[in-house]
Design an enzyme around this catalytic site. Sequence first.
Site, mmCIF file in Angstrom:
data_model
loop_
_atom_site.group_PDB
_atom_site.id
_atom_site.type_symbol
_atom_site.label_atom_id
_atom_site.label_comp_id
_atom_site.label_asym_id
_atom_site.label_seq_id
_atom_site.Cartn_x
_atom_site.Cartn_y
_atom_site.Cartn_z
ATOM 1 N N HIS A 190 0.818 -1.214 0.000
ATOM 2 C CA HIS A 190 0.000 0.000 0.000
ATOM 3 C C HIS A 190 0.856 1.271 0.000
ATOM 4 O O HIS A 190 0.426 2.322 0.454
ATOM 5 C CB HIS A 190 -0.959 0.027 1.198
ATOM 6 C CG HIS A 190 -1.734 -1.237 1.400
ATOM 7 N ND1 HIS A 190 -2.416 -1.862 0.367
ATOM 8 C CD2 HIS A 190 -1.914 -1.993 2.511
ATOM 9 C CE1 HIS A 190 -3.003 -2.959 0.836
ATOM 10 N NE2 HIS A 190 -2.699 -3.065 2.126
ATOM 11 N N ARG A 191 2.064 1.169 -0.508
ATOM 12 C CA ARG A 191 3.019 2.288 -0.575
ATOM 13 C C ARG A 191 3.485 2.727 0.812
ATOM 14 O O ARG A 191 4.040 3.822 0.962
ATOM 15 C CB ARG A 191 2.426 3.486 -1.331
ATOM 16 C CG ARG A 191 2.082 3.194 -2.791
ATOM 17 C CD ARG A 191 3.337 2.794 -3.569
ATOM 18 N NE ARG A 191 3.088 2.618 -4.972
ATOM 19 C CZ ARG A 191 2.791 1.446 -5.549
ATOM 20 N NH1 ARG A 191 2.682 0.350 -4.797
ATOM 21 N NH2 ARG A 191 2.602 1.352 -6.831
#
Length: 216
Positions: A190-191
């Site tokens: 999710h970065r």
Amino acid sequence: MASIQDFRREYVQSELRRSDLASDPIDQFEVWLKDTIDSGIPDPTAMTIATVSSDGQPSQRIVLLKNVDQQGFVFYTNLGSRKALELAGNNKISLHFPWHFMERQVKVAGIAIPLSKTDVAKYFLSRPKESQLAAWASQQSKPISTRQMLMGKFEEMKKKFAAGNIPLPSFWGGYRVVPHEVEFWQGGEHRLHNRFVYTRSKDDAESNWQIQRLMP
């Protein structure tokens, strides 16, 4: 062609925790470098180096790391090249190791110190003969009208040094990058990437390293 905005993937290969890190960034770098070499990815020692011109324009190019130890990171180049001329005016430098296949990156900030002629000659003589000849043939970063001219110069050097060892060119040298900051980046889902930076005083290469986690 798909929009470049649509190119993305999740980074899920591994985590990076504070407890995973060595107390010294060179030790940590060597662990990651070994992982990268063992993975079999192409050019595991390739790094981007960034220098800055006298008018403040950054410039980047890829070179190969040739040694790393507690003194720093070593690479070699033509001393008439753009990178060498810029380092002569400003020896601040940044290195970047783009190990994307491992979902990892390493960034180094430091200063570039010229290597001794003895160290440079020792490495130069270890290179393949063709690479030694190429060093003589190329005035790195200088304009040339055709590749044929370059190859003609290469053939000229091959004839000139046909017998005996090829001497070290006076215009060929190397640098040791003494770091004061080393950042390790491990991709996260999710970065939410994991980033840790080692820092120490720019004026004291013997000072202790401090480690901080950074926001992604």
